[in-house]
Design a protein around this motif. Structure first.
Motif, short mmCIF file in Angstrom:
data_model
loop_
_atom_site.label_atom_id
_atom_site.label_comp_id
_atom_site.label_asym_id
_atom_site.label_seq_id
_atom_site.Cartn_x
_atom_site.Cartn_y
_atom_site.Cartn_z
N CYS A 35 9.70 -7.28 9.30
CA CYS A 35 10.04 -5.86 9.20
C CYS A 35 8.77 -5.04 9.39
N ASP A 36 8.86 -4.05 10.25
CA ASP A 36 7.71 -3.19 10.55
C ASP A 36 7.87 -1.89 9.77
N LEU A 37 7.27 -1.84 8.58
CA LEU A 37 7.39 -0.67 7.71
C LEU A 37 6.23 0.29 7.96
N PRO A 38 6.50 1.57 8.12
CA PRO A 38 5.40 2.54 8.26
C PRO A 38 4.69 2.71 6.93
N ASP A 39 3.37 2.74 6.98
CA ASP A 39 2.58 2.95 5.76
C ASP A 39 2.51 4.44 5.45
N PRO A 40 2.83 4.82 4.21
CA PRO A 40 2.68 6.24 3.85
C PRO A 40 1.20 6.61 3.84
N GLU A 41 0.92 7.85 4.12
CA GLU A 41 -0.47 8.31 4.13
C GLU A 41 -1.03 8.32 2.72
N ALA A 42 -2.21 7.74 2.56
CA ALA A 42 -2.83 7.67 1.23
C ALA A 42 -3.28 9.07 0.79
N TYR A 43 -3.06 9.37 -0.47
CA TYR A 43 -3.44 10.68 -1.01
C TYR A 43 -4.93 10.68 -1.39
N TYR A 99 -1.73 -4.86 -0.72
CA TYR A 99 -0.53 -4.50 0.05
C TYR A 99 0.42 -3.62 -0.75
N LYS A 100 0.48 -3.80 -2.07
CA LYS A 100 1.34 -2.92 -2.87
C LYS A 100 0.78 -1.51 -2.90
N ALA A 101 -0.56 -1.39 -2.96
CA ALA A 101 -1.18 -0.07 -2.92
C ALA A 101 -0.92 0.61 -1.58
N ARG A 102 -1.03 -0.15 -0.49
CA ARG A 102 -0.80 0.42 0.85
C ARG A 102 0.63 0.91 0.99
N ARG A 103 1.59 0.13 0.47
CA ARG A 103 2.99 0.54 0.58
C ARG A 103 3.30 1.75 -0.28
N ALA A 104 2.53 1.94 -1.36
CA ALA A 104 2.77 3.08 -2.24
C ALA A 104 1.92 4.28 -1.88
N GLY A 105 1.04 4.15 -0.86
CA GLY A 105 0.17 5.26 -0.49
C GLY A 105 -0.99 5.45 -1.45
N VAL A 106 -1.34 4.42 -2.20
CA VAL A 106 -2.44 4.50 -3.18
C VAL A 106 -3.74 4.07 -2.49
N PRO A 107 -4.81 4.87 -2.55
CA PRO A 107 -6.09 4.46 -1.96
C PRO A 107 -6.59 3.16 -2.60
N PHE A 108 -7.19 2.31 -1.78
CA PHE A 108 -7.65 1.00 -2.25
C PHE A 108 -9.02 0.71 -1.67
N PRO A 118 -7.55 10.62 -4.04
CA PRO A 118 -7.49 10.21 -5.45
C PRO A 118 -8.24 11.18 -6.36
N SER A 119 -7.66 11.43 -7.52
CA SER A 119 -8.35 12.23 -8.53
C SER A 119 -9.44 11.43 -9.24
N ASP A 120 -9.28 10.12 -9.28
CA ASP A 120 -10.27 9.22 -9.87
C ASP A 120 -9.89 7.80 -9.45
N TRP A 121 -10.49 6.80 -10.07
CA TRP A 121 -10.26 5.41 -9.68
C TRP A 121 -9.98 4.55 -10.90
N ILE A 122 -9.19 3.51 -10.69
CA ILE A 122 -9.00 2.46 -11.68
C ILE A 122 -9.80 1.25 -11.20
N GLY A 123 -10.82 0.88 -11.96
CA GLY A 123 -11.60 -0.31 -11.61
C GLY A 123 -10.94 -1.54 -12.20
N VAL A 124 -10.82 -2.59 -11.40
CA VAL A 124 -10.16 -3.83 -11.83
C VAL A 124 -11.16 -4.97 -11.74
N ASP A 125 -11.41 -5.59 -12.88
CA ASP A 125 -12.27 -6.78 -12.92
C ASP A 125 -11.37 -8.00 -13.05
N ARG A 126 -11.54 -8.97 -12.15
CA ARG A 126 -10.74 -10.19 -12.17
C ARG A 126 -11.53 -11.33 -12.80
#
Length: 381
Positions: free
Chosen positions: A173-181, A305-314, A183-191
């Protein structure tokens, strides 16, 4: 997009016979490619096209798809060799991979294009070519979101897959990516291993439960390996799939929650760039198996990929010293982290959970990186 097929017993038998015929043909094509050294699609198709149609009962389009599947398999093998995923040229895995043709499991997935498989999305049925003739009206089911996506965005090939006696179609399926907004700030993720993910908001996704599950699986694997029977080998393969599916489910759940929080608060997501971590990090012998099998990369992929599909900057940021740097004064040294769980700055005295501090450092680096990325380029005077 994956949907489940509901074939009748006769239709299921025809699908099974089709997979077996296609994969026997793929083995034959692979053997020819290995012996002749011809692995480009056009050259290989000229050699084997007529032969596999006559020998294995394939029509024109399935024969073409079989050749493409073999070419893609050799392309993937070449990429793995070049990336060093099978060791150096003297390694046993490397020599085994290049010393014999690629083989295909009798029930390996088979791709179909729109000539060999057509979708009737209104009726939720498919029509598919088989060695027993065209099978029409095979029903499929899926969630409402899956069916809607399939109807609106399906494009290209679909793969016929059999798993555990059940039938599935995996459609591209070829889904169009919504344009990323912005960001007002960032969530840092440590793995990590003890904590699978810790955010700069101090949300902690612990890995103890998954770790216990994987240690239990390791003990069961050791018991089955000690038996060495054929049934034990089959059971080992099943357990490996169960463990992989469980880890994937955990990563999906974590990434979905983080992306949801970021979207709701208008922030972006930043993670450490962990490429090459297995080569850079020195570990005790008892830690090596845990690191080599831990799904770090998969969690990052799910977040991306979830961020891209939701338009969240990554963003990916530099991982160097995120667990040793003080986010308040910037002082960096190994002694700032006296043990795995705790951080205490030797200069200003800032203290807290080490993983949370690392997440804050990731967030701060994302702030700086985003300013640099979005800064206007000034023309030379």
């Amino acid at each position: 997009m994956q949907v489940k097929l509901l074939p009748s017993p006769e239709q299921a038998a025809a699908l099974a016979a089709t997979l077996r015929a296609c994969n026997r043909a793929a083995d034959h094509v692979s053997q020819t490619a290995f012996q002749t050294g011809i692995k480009d699609r056009n050259g290989l198709q000229k050699l084997v096209y007529t032969d596999i149609k006559a020998t294995f009962g394939l029509s024109a389009q399935p024969a073409v798809r079989v050749v493409k599947k073999v070419v893609d398999a050799y392309g993937a093998l070449t990429a793995s060799l070049q990336a060093g995923r099978l060791g150096n040229p003297g390694a046993k895995r490397y020599r085994k991979a290049v010393g014999s043709p690629v083989t295909f499991h009798p029930e390996a997935a088979q791709p179909f294009d729109d000539r060999g498989l057509s979708w009737q999305t209104d009726a939720r049925t498919v029509s598919i070519w088989t060695v027993d003739g065209r099978m029409r009206g095979i029903r499929y089911v899926g969630s409402p979101d899956q069916l809607k996506t399939l109807a609106e965005y399906r494009k290209g090939e679909s793969d016929l897959v059999q798993r555990g006696g059940k039938w599935f179609l995996i459609a591209t399926c070829d889904l169009p990516d919504p344009e990323a907004y912005e960001p007002s700030d960032w969530i840092g993720v440590d793995r990590g291993i003890v904590n699978l993910a810790t955010t700069s908001d101090d949300t902690n996704y612990q890995g103890r439960r998954l770790g216990r599950y994987r240690r239990w699986q390791a003990r069961k694997r050791a018991e089955l390996q000690a038996k060495g029977t054929r049934s034990a080998t089959r059971r080992l393969a099943c357990r490996a799939k169960e463990e992989q599916h469980h880890a994937t489910h955990v990563n999906h759940r974590i990434s979905k929650e983080i992306v949801s929080v970021a979207q709701r608060t208008g922030r972006g997501i930043a993670v450490e760039e962990l490429d090459g971590i297995r080569e850079r990090v020195r570990l005790r012998r008892d830690q090596r198996g845990t690191l080599s099998s831990w799904p770090f990369h998969q969690l990052g992929q799910h977040l991306a990929y979830k961020a891209r599909r939701a338009g969240v900057p990554f963003l990916h940021v530099d991982a160097a010293y995120t667990s040793q740097r003080c986010p308040r004064c910037g002082h960096t040294e190994r002694a700032n982290r006296p043990d795995r769980d705790h951080f205490r700055c030797r200069r200003c005295g800032l203290a807290g959970p080490a993983d949370h501090v690392a997440g804050v450092n990731v967030r701060n680096r994302a702030r700086s990186a985003w300013v640099f990325v979005t800064a206007p380029v000034l023309a030379p005077a």
